[in-house]
Design an enzyme around this catalytic site. Sequence first.
Site, PDB file in Angstrom:
ATOM      1  N   LYS A   1      -2.072 -14.845   4.707  1.00 60.82           N
ATOM      2  CA  LYS A   1      -0.889 -14.277   5.348  1.00 60.82           C
ATOM      3  C   LYS A   1       0.026 -15.329   5.970  1.00 60.82           C
ATOM      4  CE  LYS A   1      -2.900  -9.694   6.258  1.00 60.82           C
ATOM      5  NZ  LYS A   1      -1.877  -8.872   5.583  1.00 60.82           N
TER       6      LYS A   1
ATOM      7  N   GLU B   1       4.567  -2.544   6.670  1.00 64.45           N
ATOM      8  CA  GLU B   1       5.111  -1.827   5.517  1.00 64.45           C
ATOM      9  C   GLU B   1       4.454  -0.456   5.419  1.00 64.45           C
ATOM     10  OE1 GLU B   1       5.610  -5.814   2.682  1.00 64.45           O
ATOM     11  OE2 GLU B   1       4.047  -4.329   2.281  1.00 64.45           O
TER      12      GLU B   1
ATOM     13  N   ASN C   1       0.553  -1.565   5.261  1.00 66.27           N
ATOM     14  CA  ASN C   1       0.230  -2.971   5.068  1.00 66.27           C
ATOM     15  C   ASN C   1       0.915  -3.747   6.190  1.00 66.27           C
ATOM     16  OD1 ASN C   1      -0.906  -5.202   3.742  1.00 66.27           O
ATOM     17  ND2 ASN C   1       0.976  -5.585   2.603  1.00 66.27           N
TER      18      ASN C   1
ATOM     19  N   ARG D   1       0.249   4.379   2.498  1.00 68.68           N
ATOM     20  CA  ARG D   1      -0.692   3.466   3.148  1.00 68.68           C
ATOM     21  C   ARG D   1       0.118   2.464   3.961  1.00 68.68           C
ATOM     22  NH1 ARG D   1      -1.387  -1.654   1.035  1.00 68.68           N
ATOM     23  NH2 ARG D   1      -3.531  -1.724   1.819  1.00 68.68           N
TER      24      ARG D   1
ATOM     25  N   HIS E   1      -1.633  -8.287  -7.872  1.00 72.38           N
ATOM     26  CA  HIS E   1      -2.422  -8.365  -6.650  1.00 72.38           C
ATOM     27  C   HIS E   1      -3.417  -9.522  -6.697  1.00 72.38           C
ATOM     28  CE1 HIS E   1      -1.151  -4.072  -6.081  1.00 72.38           C
ATOM     29  NE2 HIS E   1      -1.070  -4.504  -4.837  1.00 72.38           N
TER      30      HIS E   1
END
Length: 339
Positions: free
Chosen positions: A319, A267, A227, A225, A195
């Site tokens: 991103k 995701e 993303n 979670r 990460h």
Amino acid sequence: MRVAPKEVETFRDDFTYSNSPEAIKRFPFPFPEDEYRYSVNMEPHTPKGGEGSAYEHFLDIDEHYLSEMTERKLVLDAMPHRCLAMDHMELACWDMLERLMTSLAEDYSDYFKLTIEGDQWTWENKLLNIHDTFTFGDSSTLPKPPLEYIGCQVQGDFALLDQRDGDLFLDAGMVTCPADWSLAFDAGMSFKEWHGPVPMAHNEGIFERALKYLTAMQVGSPIRRLNWTLTVNARMDTSPETYHEWGHERTSVTPDNVGEKVYLRVEVQVMDRMPRSNALMFIIRTYLISLEDIATNPEWAKRMHRTMKTLPAPLIEYKGLSRYHSMVVDYLSQFDPAN
């Protein structure tokens, strides 16, 4: 369950992928607020949203199943290293096979069947015309190693994380539709190492809290979670290995085509503790939806406009949105009356 159309859609070349109205309705929209903030955003992986929701079952099989399985085969045929498992992860791979087969057979019994007689297991996948009998724990009785065998029958990417010394290590996985990362490069890395490139979250202590939470997870209590990122064209495989095929597409976005060319890529990440190996299974289930399709839901379009408008510069860069971020904001502004 909505299974795939008989005609397989493509995620490359002519990009025939599209979402039905039902698929749009059940899309896991990721923005709960008008401003995006990094957070652990974990919750128990339990059903929500009613029948047909993307969260109805442990695994979500939808109308794009056959298309995604075809895409997976194309990737693995060209780059077999996109599936790997270190020797010490053999038991974890069998854990994963059992968990996925059991879930599919329970939740989609019209399409998947699992029969267990001691160590002799029989698996049937009617969607892919698969029918195999094997000895559980003996890889030589399967057509492929266990992770590859079951991974080629389930939507999403998979990582198996070995837990040792209070940390998690990426020691096995199948990753054919990543959002700009490489399993081969990250293999063997610790949780914090893989990460490492993520901006802002480190300073806010996000990963320290997440690691503490994950290492304390118990069997039978999966979590999830969300993303997200944006991508150009309905391309599943945006890996570093294929950057030469898709990197230039970011320059193809114009104010006239941004609605159809730019996709919100979400995701649903599911983490589940494996009972025999104590490994963590990490499922990365990817969904794609064009800005045009988002615009069919006025609340989503308005919320996404406000989220994109206030996105911090480091996140825009990380991103990969720099070339077309302003066009996305301008396009979505027409759906935000308070703009």
